[in-house]
Write a protein that holds these residues in place. Structure first.
Motif, mmCIF file in Angstrom:
data_model
loop_
_atom_site.group_PDB
_atom_site.id
_atom_site.type_symbol
_atom_site.label_atom_id
_atom_site.label_comp_id
_atom_site.label_asym_id
_atom_site.label_seq_id
_atom_site.Cartn_x
_atom_site.Cartn_y
_atom_site.Cartn_z
ATOM 1 N N MET A 108 0.829 -1.201 0.000
ATOM 2 C CA MET A 108 0.000 0.000 0.000
ATOM 3 C C MET A 108 0.863 1.252 0.000
ATOM 4 S SD MET A 108 -3.128 -0.965 -0.241
ATOM 5 C CE MET A 108 -2.629 -2.462 -1.124
ATOM 6 N N ARG B 3 -7.169 -0.937 -0.711
ATOM 7 C CA ARG B 3 -6.557 -0.474 -1.953
ATOM 8 C C ARG B 3 -7.346 0.700 -2.538
ATOM 9 N NH1 ARG B 3 -5.603 -5.392 -4.213
ATOM 10 N NH2 ARG B 3 -7.722 -5.492 -4.985
ATOM 11 N N ALA C 213 -11.253 -0.773 -7.464
ATOM 12 C CA ALA C 213 -10.360 0.157 -6.768
ATOM 13 C C ALA C 213 -10.581 1.596 -7.208
ATOM 14 C CB ALA C 213 -8.907 -0.242 -7.004
#
Length: 206
Positions: free
Chosen positions: A59, A100, A179
């Protein structure tokens, strides 16, 4: 679709140097301390700790590649948000996808905020109002990647996100769509346009 002269599909991930213990996934003052008699709280603590262990580094790389000037704070905020909404998530896979998506959204918001702030500043840092990466962000990248990363930052945000999620994280079209909060068709459009634009930028730099 492959595009001749396009580099991102073969670029290795930027490494994250060891800088001591990783920060806590929740802000100071909100440390996880569930009562031993509350199985739901124990499950949340264990699940979040596992998510942090597995995905913090990736991340952080994602935030850097998307152009965040403060990737550590972006990722910390993403973990805090998922901590607050943990009970709404039913599976670990859903938690990863939510994390995410949150990093993408927070980075996009952060970049927009900085651009607006710099447009109103008396002495802007540059004529184009570009986001200036922090020293910490730069340290996360290999030297031979920085030219490519600089070129990537010249793309529109959606094209940049599509390329990073596809070529650096290796996500499927459906995962990218989730996402970014867009349709699969839009993912294809942003990816194709991003590849073409990135190729032009790289060629212009040679």
């Amino acid at each position: 679709m492959p595009v001749a002269g396009t580099a991102p599909a073969t670029v290795t991930e930027p490494r994250v140097p060891h800088q001591g213990p990783a920060p806590s996934p929740v802000p100071h003052g909100e440390a996880l301390s569930p009562a031993a008699s509350d199985p739901a709280e124990l499950e949340r603590e264990a699940g979040l700790a596992r998510l942090f262990e597995l995905h913090y580094s990736s991340m952080l790389r994602l935030a850097v590649l998307l152009g965040a000037d403060d990737p550590e704070n972006v990722v910390a905020e993403a973990y805090y948000q998922i901590y607050r909404k943990w009970r709404r998530l039913r599976e670990a896979e859903a938690a990863e996808a939510y994390l995410r998506s949150t990093v993408c959204n927070l980075t996009r918001m952060r970049i927009r905020h900085l651009q607006v702030a710099r447009r109103h500043a008396e002495v802007p840092p540059g004529e184009t109002g570009e986001v200036v990466a922090s020293a910490e962000s730069t340290a996360l990248l290999h030297d031979d990647q920085r030219v490519l990363i600089d070129a990537l930052q010249e793309l529109p945000a959606r094209q940049r996100e599509a390329l990073v999620l596809r070529h650096w994280l290796g996500l499927k079209e459906s995962e990218i769509a989730a996402a970014m909060g867009i349709s699969g068709g839009s993912v294809k459009t942003h990816t194709a346009r991003g590849l073409a634009a990135l190729t032009q930028v790289m060629e212009a730099r040679r």
